[in-house]
Design an enzyme around this catalytic site. Structure first.
Site, PDB file in Angstrom:
ATOM      1  N   GLY A  92       0.825  -1.203   0.000  1.00 17.34           N
ATOM      2  CA  GLY A  92       0.000   0.000   0.000  1.00 17.34           C
ATOM      3  C   GLY A  92       0.854   1.246   0.000  1.00 17.34           C
ATOM      4  O   GLY A  92       2.022   1.215   0.427  1.00 17.34           O
ATOM      5  N   PRO A 140       2.371   5.060   4.205  1.00 20.04           N
ATOM      6  CA  PRO A 140       3.431   4.403   4.967  1.00 20.04           C
ATOM      7  C   PRO A 140       2.953   3.772   6.271  1.00 20.04           C
ATOM      8  O   PRO A 140       3.538   2.790   6.736  1.00 20.04           O
ATOM      9  CB  PRO A 140       4.434   5.527   5.244  1.00 20.04           C
ATOM     10  CG  PRO A 140       3.721   6.797   4.980  1.00 20.04           C
ATOM     11  CD  PRO A 140       2.594   6.506   4.038  1.00 20.04           C
ATOM     12  N   GLY A 173       0.511  -0.989   8.337  1.00 16.86           N
ATOM     13  CA  GLY A 173       1.373  -1.436   9.431  1.00 16.86           C
ATOM     14  C   GLY A 173       0.699  -1.205  10.776  1.00 16.86           C
ATOM     15  O   GLY A 173       0.737  -2.066  11.658  1.00 16.86           O
ATOM     16  N   GLU A 192      14.033  -4.169  14.752  1.00 15.50           N
ATOM     17  CA  GLU A 192      15.381  -4.009  14.197  1.00 15.50           C
ATOM     18  C   GLU A 192      15.455  -2.577  13.681  1.00 15.50           C
ATOM     19  O   GLU A 192      14.816  -2.242  12.689  1.00 15.50           O
ATOM     20  CB  GLU A 192      15.517  -5.010  13.043  1.00 15.50           C
ATOM     21  CG  GLU A 192      16.911  -5.239  12.601  1.00 15.50           C
ATOM     22  CD  GLU A 192      17.677  -6.032  13.618  1.00 15.50           C
ATOM     23  OE1 GLU A 192      18.472  -5.411  14.331  1.00 15.50           O
ATOM     24  OE2 GLU A 192      17.468  -7.249  13.716  1.00 15.50           O
ATOM     25  N   CYS A 224      21.441  -0.191   7.730  1.00 12.72           N
ATOM     26  CA  CYS A 224      21.389   0.104   9.165  1.00 12.72           C
ATOM     27  C   CYS A 224      22.714  -0.198   9.841  1.00 12.72           C
ATOM     28  O   CYS A 224      23.108   0.467  10.780  1.00 12.72           O
ATOM     29  CB  CYS A 224      20.284  -0.707   9.798  1.00 12.72           C
ATOM     30  SG  CYS A 224      20.367  -2.426   9.331  1.00 12.72           S
TER      31      CYS A 224
END
Ligand code: NAD
Length: 490
Positions: free
Chosen positions: A213, A216, A220, A258, A291
């Site tokens: 989607g 953002p 979620g 994470e 990261c």
């Protein structure tokens, strides 16, 4: 270019468009142009996916039929390998990967991880006898039992989406969880391919669902706040990780997070090949969008001028060896989006404003078309309290900080909210290891040691996260532990 094939949502065993056929533009970072379209999943689509995953967990044999899971997940992995070239095209066109990076973290490396993941899965100790004790006139036989944790919401970032998807989805499915995969809005198609292939190999409805989607947060947050979802496995920014913790609290969501990093390499004053140690610190892989990328370089004050000269030379020599889409040796392409480029340029400006000295890069190039590029950039005369030394830039920016002695280097490395990765370099391995032991970080390499692999747990200290992915610990994230005590007459 020809557009990438349009993906479909995979919900309850059906490949289909989003509700009402909604779709959105997938923008290619190399050109800034539309490279494809992806389904713009709605709240109703996500609702259907959550309901399907819950049903598949509660009412089918997926959590209990280990042989079936092993067979189907194995077939999915084989299909992913067969589709290597499609994955590579998506990593480049949609994700902005450079070809030299595709051969590494973006596609080829995660494809080599499957065998080891299955080996680690076979080593999971599902049941352990903790012995019998006598108590209150009875014998009590105690068993420790591992069980799948339930429905998993897997939320993926855009930087190395396939790598991270493999690290979450394969262990979660193998352990008997059902999964709702939510790709990042910037890299939907590389996530949707998993649904397509799971459908092709005959996954039971609801076991794996993939919902993309444009918004953002919408999809979620539905996963995070819904009580039918047992586990959230999230990789992304620390800011969103904190929000997930907050929003997950009312349903006491089990979280694996994470998050970001601002890792440091400490080059000690006796480093055997000082020029390579310093020059090799250039931040270029995937334009610094990693990261665990090491973005702070700590060098002894006594050798700071020497280090600066080495870096000036190294960046000069690196020259134009980046930003070329057809070059298989290239590891640095564009940033993911115009927004990310603005963010990185904003950090570069703040470095200048706070008095750091730019010795390389610092601009968006003018000779590379409309892609979202920023030049490889290096700041010296940086102090650790500057914004560019404290905050995660997620761009091709190295900051170089001087230190007095080993104690000072350790203090500076640890003076960070983050603790994800790092490195120490010295001629004396024992000295390097004792410095490394004192750095508050989840992974650290000594003299170039590679601390990330399929069988090594990866995860951060402090604001870099909670929990571990990969390694045997990566399976534990998707398992519950039950104690069963069976009484019999003494
Ligand atoms: P992000 O946190 O903005 O987004 C990550 C994912 O979370 C996306 O799928 C996004 O749609 C989703 N999301 C956004 N808001 C949400 C919300 N409120 N609730 C639930 N989900 C939400 O991160 P990004 O911009 O996609 O990625 C860059 C960041 O991710 C960097 O800070 C980087 O350090 C971090 N990252 C960390 C790791 C790691 O392993 N530690 C790996 C990759 C990226």
């Amino acid at each position: 270019m020809t557009l990438l094939p349009e993906g479909q949502l995979y919900i309850d065993g059906v490949l289909r468009p989003a509700q009402g056929g909604a779709r959105y533009e997938d923008i290619g970072p190399w050109t800034g142009e539309v490279v494809g379209y992806a389904p713009d999943g709605s709240a109703a689509d996500m609702e259907a996916a959550i309901a399907a995953a819950r049903r598949a967990f509660d009412a089918t044999d997926w959590p209990t039929n280990a042989a079936k899971r092993r067979d189907l997940v194995g077939k999915l992995c084989a299909k992913l390998r067969e589709n290597r070239d499609r994955l590579a095209e998506l990593a480049v066109e949609e994700g902005g990967a450079a070809l030299g990076g595709v051969a590494f973290a973006h596609v080829d490396r995660p494809l080599t991880f499957f065998e080891k993941l299955f080996e680690m899965y076979d080593d999971v100790e599902w049941e352990k006898d903790l012995g019998t004790v006598e108590m209150m006139g009875k014998k009590h036989r105690r068993l420790l039992i591992k069980e799948p944790a339930g429905v998993v919401g897997a939320i993926i970032p855009w930087n190395v989406p396939f790598y991270i998807t493999v690290g979450k989805v394969i262990p979660a499915l193998l352990t008997g969880c059902t999964v709702i995969l939510k790709p990042a809005p910037e890299t939907p198609l590389i996530g949707l391919i998993l649904g397509e292939l799971a459908h092709e190999v005959g996954f039971p409805p609801g076991v794996l669902n993939v919902v993309s989607g444009k918004d953002p947060a919408l999809l979620g947050e539905m996963l995070v706040t819904d009580k039918r979802v047992d586990v959230i496995s999230f990789t992304g920014s620390t800011a969103v990780g904190k929000r997930i913790m907050e929003k997950g609290a009312p349903t006491l969501k089990r979280l694996f997070l994470e998050l970001g990093g601002k890792s440091a390499t400490i080059v000690l004053d006796d480093a055997p090949d000082f020029a390579s140690a310093v020059g090799g610190a250039i931040v270029c892989f995937h334009a610094g969008q990693g990261c665990a990328t090491i973005t702070r370089l700590l060098v002894p004050k006594s050798r700071y001028a020497e280090a600066t000269a080495i870096l000036e030379h190294a960046y000069g020599a690196y020259g134009q060896m980046w930003g070329k889409q057809d070059d298989p040796m290239n590891v640095m392409g564009p940033l993911i989006s115009a927004r990310q480029r603005e963010r990185v340029l904003g950090y570069i400006q703040s470095g200048l404003d706070q008095g750091a000295r730019l010795i390389a890069g610092g601009k968006a190039p003018t000779d590379k078309g409309n892609g979202f590029f920023v030049e490889p950039t290096c700041f010296v005369d940086v102090t650790n309290d500057m914004k560019i030394a404290q905050e995660e830039i997620f761009g091709p920016v190295l900051v170089v900080i001087p230190y007095e002695d080993d104690e000072d280097a350790i203090r500076i490395a640890n003076d960070s909210d983050y603790g994800l990765s790092g490195g120490v370099i010295s001629a004396d391995e024992g000295r390097a290891m004792s410095v490394a032991r004192r750095i508050r970080t989840g992974t650290i390499g000594v003299n170039g040691g590679m601390s990330m692999d399929v069988d090594l747990p990866f995860g951060g200290y402090k604001h870099s996260g909670v929990g571990k992915e990969w390694g045997p610990e990566g399976f534990d994230e998707y398992l519950e532990t039950k104690v069963m005590a069976v009484a019999s007459p003494a």
